[in-house]
Design an enzyme around this catalytic site. Structure first.
Site, PDB file in Angstrom:
ATOM      1  N   ARG A 180       1.225  15.127  12.522  1.00 57.49           N
ATOM      2  CA  ARG A 180       1.864  14.711  11.260  1.00 57.49           C
ATOM      3  C   ARG A 180       2.227  15.972  10.480  1.00 57.49           C
ATOM      4  O   ARG A 180       1.577  16.317   9.494  1.00 57.49           O
ATOM      5  CB  ARG A 180       0.929  13.817  10.432  1.00 57.49           C
ATOM      6  CG  ARG A 180       0.297  12.645  11.166  1.00 57.49           C
ATOM      7  CD  ARG A 180       1.102  11.388  11.174  1.00 57.49           C
ATOM      8  NE  ARG A 180       1.549  10.851   9.927  1.00 57.49           N
ATOM      9  CZ  ARG A 180       0.972   9.846   9.267  1.00 57.49           C
ATOM     10  NH1 ARG A 180      -0.127   9.296   9.728  1.00 57.49           N
ATOM     11  NH2 ARG A 180       1.505   9.372   8.153  1.00 57.49           N
TER      12      ARG A 180
ATOM     13  N   ASP B  84       5.509   0.911  11.830  1.00 57.50           N
ATOM     14  CA  ASP B  84       4.251   0.298  11.372  1.00 57.50           C
ATOM     15  C   ASP B  84       4.094  -1.150  11.837  1.00 57.50           C
ATOM     16  O   ASP B  84       3.055  -1.769  11.581  1.00 57.50           O
ATOM     17  CB  ASP B  84       4.147   0.357   9.833  1.00 57.50           C
ATOM     18  CG  ASP B  84       3.968   1.787   9.335  1.00 57.50           C
ATOM     19  OD1 ASP B  84       3.622   2.652  10.146  1.00 57.50           O
ATOM     20  OD2 ASP B  84       4.188   2.023   8.132  1.00 57.50           O
TER      21      ASP B  84
ATOM     22  N   CYS C 288      -3.521  12.880  13.211  1.00 58.83           N
ATOM     23  CA  CYS C 288      -4.342  11.667  13.134  1.00 58.83           C
ATOM     24  C   CYS C 288      -4.103  10.856  14.397  1.00 58.83           C
ATOM     25  O   CYS C 288      -3.374  11.288  15.291  1.00 58.83           O
ATOM     26  CB  CYS C 288      -4.048  10.878  11.865  1.00 58.83           C
ATOM     27  SG  CYS C 288      -2.427  10.152  11.868  1.00 58.83           S
TER      28      CYS C 288
ATOM     29  N   LYS D 106       0.840  -1.213   0.000  1.00 61.06           N
ATOM     30  CA  LYS D 106       0.000   0.000   0.000  1.00 61.06           C
ATOM     31  C   LYS D 106       0.863   1.247   0.000  1.00 61.06           C
ATOM     32  O   LYS D 106       0.659   2.169  -0.787  1.00 61.06           O
ATOM     33  CB  LYS D 106      -0.898  -0.003   1.252  1.00 61.06           C
ATOM     34  CG  LYS D 106      -1.491   1.358   1.579  1.00 61.06           C
ATOM     35  CD  LYS D 106      -2.273   1.362   2.884  1.00 61.06           C
ATOM     36  CE  LYS D 106      -1.479   1.674   4.116  1.00 61.06           C
ATOM     37  NZ  LYS D 106      -1.239   3.082   4.422  1.00 61.06           N
ATOM     38  N   ASN D 107       1.859   1.286   0.901  1.00 56.18           N
ATOM     39  CA  ASN D 107       2.633   2.526   1.049  1.00 56.18           C
ATOM     40  C   ASN D 107       3.576   2.768  -0.129  1.00 56.18           C
ATOM     41  O   ASN D 107       4.025   3.889  -0.338  1.00 56.18           O
ATOM     42  CB  ASN D 107       3.406   2.528   2.370  1.00 56.18           C
ATOM     43  CG  ASN D 107       2.473   2.751   3.548  1.00 56.18           C
ATOM     44  OD1 ASN D 107       1.302   3.083   3.361  1.00 56.18           O
ATOM     45  ND2 ASN D 107       2.977   2.579   4.756  1.00 56.18           N
TER      46      ASN D 107
ATOM     47  N   ARG E 151      -8.198  -0.198   5.472  1.00 58.34           N
ATOM     48  CA  ARG E 151      -7.360   0.774   4.758  1.00 58.34           C
ATOM     49  C   ARG E 151      -6.053   0.140   4.300  1.00 58.34           C
ATOM     50  O   ARG E 151      -5.436   0.613   3.351  1.00 58.34           O
ATOM     51  CB  ARG E 151      -7.031   1.961   5.677  1.00 58.34           C
ATOM     52  CG  ARG E 151      -8.191   2.907   5.920  1.00 58.34           C
ATOM     53  CD  ARG E 151      -7.728   4.121   6.712  1.00 58.34           C
ATOM     54  NE  ARG E 151      -6.401   4.512   6.286  1.00 58.34           N
ATOM     55  CZ  ARG E 151      -5.384   4.786   7.106  1.00 58.34           C
ATOM     56  NH1 ARG E 151      -5.546   4.737   8.402  1.00 58.34           N
ATOM     57  NH2 ARG E 151      -4.212   5.115   6.629  1.00 58.34           N
TER      58      ARG E 151
HETATM   59  N1  EPU Z   1       7.867  14.645  10.081  1.00 57.94           N
HETATM   60  C1  EPU Z   1       8.174  15.965  10.332  1.00 57.94           C
HETATM   61  N2  EPU Z   1       8.005  16.867   9.310  1.00 57.94           N
HETATM   62  C2  EPU Z   1       7.553  16.495   8.087  1.00 57.94           C
HETATM   63  C3  EPU Z   1       7.253  15.150   7.845  1.00 57.94           C
HETATM   64  C4  EPU Z   1       7.426  14.241   8.866  1.00 57.94           C
HETATM   65  O1  EPU Z   1       8.580  16.328  11.427  1.00 57.94           O
HETATM   66  O2  EPU Z   1       7.438  17.370   7.201  1.00 57.94           O
HETATM   67  C5  EPU Z   1       8.050  13.649  11.155  1.00 57.94           C
HETATM   68  C6  EPU Z   1       6.768  12.885  11.493  1.00 57.94           C
HETATM   69  O3  EPU Z   1       5.969  13.585  12.414  1.00 57.94           O
HETATM   70  C7  EPU Z   1       7.327  11.596  12.037  1.00 57.94           C
HETATM   71  C8  EPU Z   1       8.563  11.360  11.178  1.00 57.94           C
HETATM   72  O4  EPU Z   1       8.911  12.648  10.661  1.00 57.94           O
HETATM   73  O5  EPU Z   1       7.726  11.784  13.372  1.00 57.94           O
HETATM   74  C9  EPU Z   1       8.376  10.387  10.047  1.00 57.94           C
HETATM   75  O6  EPU Z   1       7.226  10.737   9.284  1.00 57.94           O
HETATM   76  P1  EPU Z   1       7.129  10.456   7.720  1.00 57.94           P
HETATM   77  O7  EPU Z   1       6.988  11.758   7.002  1.00 57.94           O
HETATM   78  O8  EPU Z   1       8.257   9.585   7.305  1.00 57.94           O
HETATM   79  O9  EPU Z   1       5.757   9.697   7.608  1.00 57.94           O
HETATM   80  P2  EPU Z   1       4.856   9.660   6.303  1.00 57.94           P
HETATM   81  O10 EPU Z   1       5.724   9.728   5.114  1.00 57.94           O
HETATM   82  O11 EPU Z   1       3.772  10.663   6.428  1.00 57.94           O
HETATM   83  C10 EPU Z   1       4.870   7.074   5.923  1.00 57.94           C
HETATM   84  C11 EPU Z   1       3.863   5.962   5.953  1.00 57.94           C
HETATM   85  C12 EPU Z   1       3.432   5.684   7.380  1.00 57.94           C
HETATM   86  C13 EPU Z   1       4.672   5.316   8.210  1.00 57.94           C
HETATM   87  C14 EPU Z   1       5.696   6.469   8.119  1.00 57.94           C
HETATM   88  C15 EPU Z   1       6.991   6.164   8.835  1.00 57.94           C
HETATM   89  C16 EPU Z   1       2.711   6.130   3.831  1.00 57.94           C
HETATM   90  C17 EPU Z   1       1.462   6.403   3.090  1.00 57.94           C
HETATM   91  N3  EPU Z   1       2.696   6.318   5.144  1.00 57.94           N
HETATM   92  O12 EPU Z   1       4.193   8.228   6.425  1.00 57.94           O
HETATM   93  O13 EPU Z   1       2.573   4.531   7.311  1.00 57.94           O
HETATM   94  O14 EPU Z   1       4.306   5.125   9.555  1.00 57.94           O
HETATM   95  O15 EPU Z   1       6.007   6.727   6.732  1.00 57.94           O
HETATM   96  O16 EPU Z   1       7.583   5.019   8.330  1.00 57.94           O
HETATM   97  O17 EPU Z   1       3.691   5.733   3.243  1.00 57.94           O
HETATM   98  C18 EPU Z   1       0.833   3.116   8.007  1.00 57.94           C
HETATM   99  O18 EPU Z   1       0.967   2.497   6.934  1.00 57.94           O
HETATM  100  O19 EPU Z   1       0.138   2.675   8.950  1.00 57.94           O
HETATM  101  C19 EPU Z   1       1.500   4.411   8.164  1.00 57.94           C
HETATM  102  C20 EPU Z   1       1.123   5.309   9.074  1.00 57.94           C
END
Ligand code: EPU
Length: 448
Positions: free
Chosen positions: A124, A325, A119, A22-23, A417
């Protein structure tokens, strides 16, 4: 809303195939916005988030053109560019909607994306995504809860961008910057890039589309901008989180599962911790025609576990560390360990909504800030519990598989999801699990 009814205590045994990720699929789908040629994606899972992304892409002028074809194949074709607004109504249901930002900016020089709120797993922020866009020369503003990003008159320009934040790098932020840089003028260097396999998969699709990217999978990604991207045909990598969840399902039920299409190479830290717990994961050699080598992202493995689950210490970290995750699912397994385990969550320090629900099933857990001590108990007992997010739901399903008696997992739409037909696939390997409506669940609880 649906509910899972699980009669626990049954050992899982049999074969399961791991679906496409999915991701990985979500940013790959968004990348189809970057070309006026069709992009074909294979092994796309059938999930609520994927359907929401399709709805979002359709609003943005990118349509699925193979309706009625093979269920897991998606041909996406961006044919119009009149609307570049990812609306709140869609982005609030699926935070990954943010991954249209880089592709829209790259192709259209403009996008308006609703700012995703927090969320269930915590704040986030998207500051790092925006830092990347600004470094490429874009102008960023806010209006009515939307972020508006515009490329400068001469187009985006390559730059050196540091994407590290307080909690490490950002997966979707790296995806967005990589997409925007793919068609910027000149060279972009992304420092402290996310190393997750989903980023590498996106880089390989973009490369097939004509982008020039090196270093994906390492903390330094180098992108040489090209004038435009074409179409491509790409198979999504298998879902490492689904594979890890099934491994833990085998562990918690003292089971014996064969997993096909298992991305072992993307699961090294998970396998290391599971081995420490007592879960064995062995690749199965299969005969291949001459000239074919084994793909470490698509293996067949056998997962077994003895009766004793050993306690472990684990800290979630960016890849290749232990994934956030899988934290909730591992916690379910450790509730039955023979001793005290320590889990520290370093990516989303508030991602513990499953703790209170596990306590309702008889687990012994003590939380202080981002650290949790899990004192193993002999037996969990079935109870009505509430799923609060995708991975917490998977944790409660695992706990229910092992518990004595009946567990009702409410709000399984969270699970839908990210896991396709979870109840059927678990039932195929011996679980007693059914989906009923919330109304019927009320009746079951009252009479049970
Ligand atoms: N963060 C910041 N600033 C940003 C972006 C992120 O401080 O601009 C912080 C976040 O708050 C967090 C860390 O950086 O503490 C990592 O967040 P990341 O941006 O890597 O998360 P994401 O890209 O929004 C994806 C996955 C998540 C998974 C995270 C971490 C997808 C669609 N989502 O989210 O998956 O937990 O990477 O590996 O790819 C799930 O599948 O259940 C899920 C939540």
């Amino acid at each position: 809303m649906d509910v899972f009814v699980i009669e626990g205590g049954r050992r899982l045994a049999g074969r399961l195939r791991v679906n496409g990720s999915k991701n990985a699929a979500l940013p790959l789908m968004a990348a189809a916005l970057m070309s006026d040629q069709p992009v074909v994606l294979r092994d796309v899972p059938d999930l609520a988030d994927i359907r929401n992304m399709l709805r979002l892409l359709a609003e943005l002028g990118c349509h699925k053109t193979n309706e009625g074809g093979a269920r897991d194949v998606m041909c996406l074709h961006a044919t119009e560019r009149s609307n570049s607004h990812a609306r709140y109504d869609i982005v609030r249901t699926m935070r990954a909607g943010i991954c249209v930002l880089g592709p829209l900016l790259a192709r259209r020089g403009y996008c308006r994306v609703s700012m995703p709120g927090g969320c269930a797993i915590g704040d986030r922020p998207i500051d790092l995504h925006l830092r990347g866009m600004r470094a490429l020369g874009a102008e960023v503003s806010m209006e009515s809860g939307d972020i508006i990003v515009k490329a400068p008159p001469g187009g985006l320009k390559g730059a050196t961008i540091f994407l590290g934040g307080t909690f490490g790098s950002t997966v979707l932020g790296t995806a967005n910057v990589m997409c925007a840089a793919a068609v910027a003028q000149g060279k972009t260097i992304i420092e402290s890039a996310a190393c997750e396999p989903e980023v590498t998969d996106l880089a390989s699709l973009l490369t097939k589309m004509g982008a020039k990217i090196s270093g994906a999978g390492s903390p330094r990604i180098i992108v040489e901008g090209v004038a435009q991207l074409g179409g491509a045909d790409h198979t999504v990598i298998p879902d490492r989180i689904e594979a890890g969840t099934f491994m833990m399902a085998a562990g918690i039920t003292n089971g014996d599962l064969i997993l096909e299409n298992c991305p072992t190479d993307a699961l090294l830290s998970t396998i290391d911790r599971l081995n420490a717990v007592g879960v064995e994961i062995e690749p199965i050699e299969i005969l291949r025609p001459a000239g074919f080598t084994a793909d470490p992202l698509r293996q067949v493995v056998r997962v077994t576990c003895g009766r004793v689950i050993k306690p472990v210490e684990v800290t979630t970290q960016p890849h290749p560390g232990f994934p956030t995750d899988l934290q909730a699912q591992l916690m379910a397994l450790l509730t039955l360990a023979d001793g005290n385990s320590v889990i520290t969550e370093r990516i989303f320090p508030e991602r513990f909504l499953h703790v209170a629900e596990l306590l309702r099933m008889g687990a012994k857990i003590f939380r202080q800030g981002p650290t949790v001590i899990v004192s193993g108990v002999r037996q969990l007992t079935g109870a009505p519990v509430m799923a609060s997010d995708l991975r917490a739901s998977a944790c409660l399903v695992l706990a229910g598989l092992a518990a004595e008696g009946t567990t009702l997992v409410n709000r399984v739409y969270h699970l839908d999801r990210g896991y396709e037909r979870m109840e059927h696939r678990l039932a195929d390997v011996g679980a007693r699990i059914t989906r009923i409506s919330e109304k019927d669940a009320g009746v079951a609880e009252a009479s049970g």
